[in-house]
Write a protein that holds these residues in place. Structure first.
Motif, mmCIF file in Angstrom:
data_model
loop_
_atom_site.group_PDB
_atom_site.id
_atom_site.type_symbol
_atom_site.label_atom_id
_atom_site.label_comp_id
_atom_site.label_asym_id
_atom_site.label_seq_id
_atom_site.Cartn_x
_atom_site.Cartn_y
_atom_site.Cartn_z
ATOM 1 N N ASP A 37 0.851 -1.186 0.000
ATOM 2 C CA ASP A 37 0.000 0.000 0.000
ATOM 3 C C ASP A 37 0.887 1.235 0.000
ATOM 4 O O ASP A 37 2.000 1.205 0.533
ATOM 5 C CB ASP A 37 -0.946 -0.002 1.207
ATOM 6 N N TRP A 38 0.405 2.299 -0.585
ATOM 7 C CA TRP A 38 1.240 3.480 -0.781
ATOM 8 C C TRP A 38 1.393 4.301 0.494
ATOM 9 O O TRP A 38 2.384 5.028 0.653
ATOM 10 C CB TRP A 38 0.660 4.350 -1.890
ATOM 11 N N VAL A 39 0.457 4.180 1.430
ATOM 12 C CA VAL A 39 0.521 4.996 2.636
ATOM 13 C C VAL A 39 1.696 4.570 3.520
ATOM 14 O O VAL A 39 2.524 5.402 3.920
ATOM 15 C CB VAL A 39 -0.802 4.925 3.418
ATOM 16 N N SER A 40 1.789 3.284 3.842
ATOM 17 C CA SER A 40 2.871 2.828 4.718
ATOM 18 C C SER A 40 4.242 3.077 4.091
ATOM 19 O O SER A 40 5.181 3.515 4.761
ATOM 20 C CB SER A 40 2.703 1.341 5.028
ATOM 21 N N LEU A 104 -2.779 0.768 -11.445
ATOM 22 C CA LEU A 104 -2.116 2.048 -11.181
ATOM 23 C C LEU A 104 -1.876 2.251 -9.685
ATOM 24 O O LEU A 104 -0.817 2.739 -9.267
ATOM 25 C CB LEU A 104 -2.947 3.191 -11.743
ATOM 26 N N ALA A 105 -2.869 1.872 -8.866
ATOM 27 C CA ALA A 105 -2.690 1.980 -7.415
ATOM 28 C C ALA A 105 -1.585 1.045 -6.947
ATOM 29 O O ALA A 105 -0.770 1.399 -6.087
ATOM 30 C CB ALA A 105 -4.004 1.655 -6.706
ATOM 31 N N LEU A 106 -1.559 -0.141 -7.532
ATOM 32 C CA LEU A 106 -0.521 -1.101 -7.184
ATOM 33 C C LEU A 106 0.856 -0.604 -7.622
ATOM 34 O O LEU A 106 1.850 -0.793 -6.920
ATOM 35 C CB LEU A 106 -0.821 -2.446 -7.847
ATOM 36 N N ALA A 107 0.913 0.051 -8.781
ATOM 37 C CA ALA A 107 2.184 0.584 -9.279
ATOM 38 C C ALA A 107 2.699 1.696 -8.377
ATOM 39 O O ALA A 107 3.905 1.772 -8.082
ATOM 40 C CB ALA A 107 2.006 1.105 -10.704
ATOM 41 N N ALA A 248 -0.090 4.471 10.411
ATOM 42 C CA ALA A 248 -0.682 5.375 9.421
ATOM 43 C C ALA A 248 -1.453 4.603 8.361
ATOM 44 O O ALA A 248 -2.542 5.031 7.932
ATOM 45 C CB ALA A 248 0.422 6.210 8.768
ATOM 46 N N SER A 249 -0.930 3.465 7.944
ATOM 47 C CA SER A 249 -1.608 2.666 6.931
ATOM 48 C C SER A 249 -2.928 2.096 7.446
ATOM 49 O O SER A 249 -3.950 2.132 6.748
ATOM 50 C CB SER A 249 -0.689 1.540 6.464
ATOM 51 N N VAL A 250 -2.901 1.581 8.664
ATOM 52 C CA VAL A 250 -4.129 1.026 9.250
ATOM 53 C C VAL A 250 -5.165 2.120 9.470
ATOM 54 O O VAL A 250 -6.359 1.938 9.216
ATOM 55 C CB VAL A 250 -3.803 0.299 10.570
ATOM 56 N N ALA A 251 -4.705 3.289 9.956
ATOM 57 C CA ALA A 251 -5.628 4.399 10.194
ATOM 58 C C ALA A 251 -6.257 4.895 8.896
ATOM 59 O O ALA A 251 -7.426 5.292 8.876
ATOM 60 C CB ALA A 251 -4.894 5.539 10.901
ATOM 61 N N ALA A 252 -5.482 4.863 7.801
ATOM 62 C CA ALA A 252 -6.010 5.313 6.511
ATOM 63 C C ALA A 252 -6.834 4.245 5.817
ATOM 64 O O ALA A 252 -7.468 4.521 4.785
ATOM 65 C CB ALA A 252 -4.854 5.752 5.610
ATOM 66 N N THR A 254 -5.695 1.562 4.290
ATOM 67 C CA THR A 254 -5.037 1.061 3.079
ATOM 68 C C THR A 254 -4.173 -0.169 3.335
ATOM 69 O O THR A 254 -3.566 -0.685 2.394
ATOM 70 C CB THR A 254 -4.145 2.156 2.467
ATOM 71 N N TRP A 255 -4.089 -0.618 4.581
ATOM 72 C CA TRP A 255 -3.242 -1.791 4.897
ATOM 73 C C TRP A 255 -3.699 -2.995 4.082
ATOM 74 O O TRP A 255 -4.869 -3.379 4.101
ATOM 75 C CB TRP A 255 -3.316 -2.081 6.387
#
Length: 262
Positions: A37-40, A104-107, A248-252, A254-255
């Motif tokens: 995920d892009w956030v973490s 694209l999200a994965l990239a 941050a990833s869990v809070a968003a 996106t994990w």
């Protein structure tokens, strides 16, 4: 030792035990490997950029050391964008090529992930001396001394192999046998280097055995490898970077645990 290497060793990180650098790199990379995920990845990368200021690297050396990572990251992201798992709206579809919202999200996540995992490893190990690393692995991690010293001796030989390759090339040119047939020339030089490496390895093994490196007794070390407050602080920083990135990833929301059920 080059001027750049001397400059790299003036930073605060340069005086820390290499085992702590290895542990910190592993702590930072572990959660980023378990999720895509892009956030973490982006949060970890932002925190790492702050820490890079204390590594003692100038901007010029930083780019010289890390340019392969900056090339690999976008190329990896491009591959994922073109051939990754499709989901959501599909923008382009041609044969096996498919660009969609999901790819694209994965990239984007892969791009930040490669940078966040590779950059701290490169920056931290720029200041690592192979002998210091061997001392730490043997004395602190308690790896077998024969394995550690054998690996250290092999690593020290890499520079000699490069010099041997240049010497073989110059010798062949002096004899007039290096002007044509690049593939045949490469194969011939590689075989010659292999023979030379085997001979040198045998001599090195005999010399190390004669000096008692393989004796079945407890080994003593010329330099003590210590693990103190600075080392624990670096390990704690690596753990904190991972914890903040995961939080941050869990809070968003996106994990994306890649080992979980699909």
């Amino acid at each position: 030792m080059t001027l750049l290497d001397n400059r790299a060793r003036t930073g605060a990180v340069a005086r820390i035990n290499p085992v702590a650098k290895l542990a910190a790199s592993a702590l930072i990379a572990l959660p980023l490997i378990l999720t895509i995920d892009w956030v973490s990845a982006s949060v970890a990368l932002a925190l790492e950029c702050v820490l890079f200021l204390f590594a003692g690297l100038g901007w010029r050396e930083f780019w010289l050391r890390t340019w392969p990572v900056w090339i690999a990251a976008p190329l990896t992201a491009l591959t994922i964008a073109l051939y990754g798992q499709a989901s959501g709206h599909i923008y382009v579809e041609w044969l096996v090529l498919r660009i969609s919202d999901g790819s694209l999200a994965l990239a984007l996540a892969t791009f930040f992930r490669v940078l966040a995992v590779a950059l701290p490893s490169v920056v931290l190990f720029v200041t690592v001396d192979p002998t210091d690393l061997a001392d730490g692995l043997a004395q602190i991690v308690r790896l077998p001394a024969r394995f550690v010293l054998g690996a250290l001796a092999g690593l020290r030989m890499v520079g000699l192999f490069l010099d041997d390759w240049r010497a073989i090339e110059l010798a062949r040119r002096a004899r007039g046998v290096a002007d044509r047939g690049r593939i045949r020339r490469f194969v011939g030089m590689a075989f010659a280097l292999l023979v030379l490496s085997i001979r040198r390895g045998s001599k090195l093994a005999t010399a190390m055995e004669a000096r008692g490196f393989g004796a079945p007794v407890r080994r003593t070390w010329a330099r003590a490898s210590t693990f103190g407050g600075r080392e624990w602080a670096l390990v704690a920083i690596g753990a904190a970077v991972s914890a903040i990135a995961v939080t941050a990833s869990v809070a968003a929301g996106t994990w994306n645990f890649i080992l979980g059920p699909s």
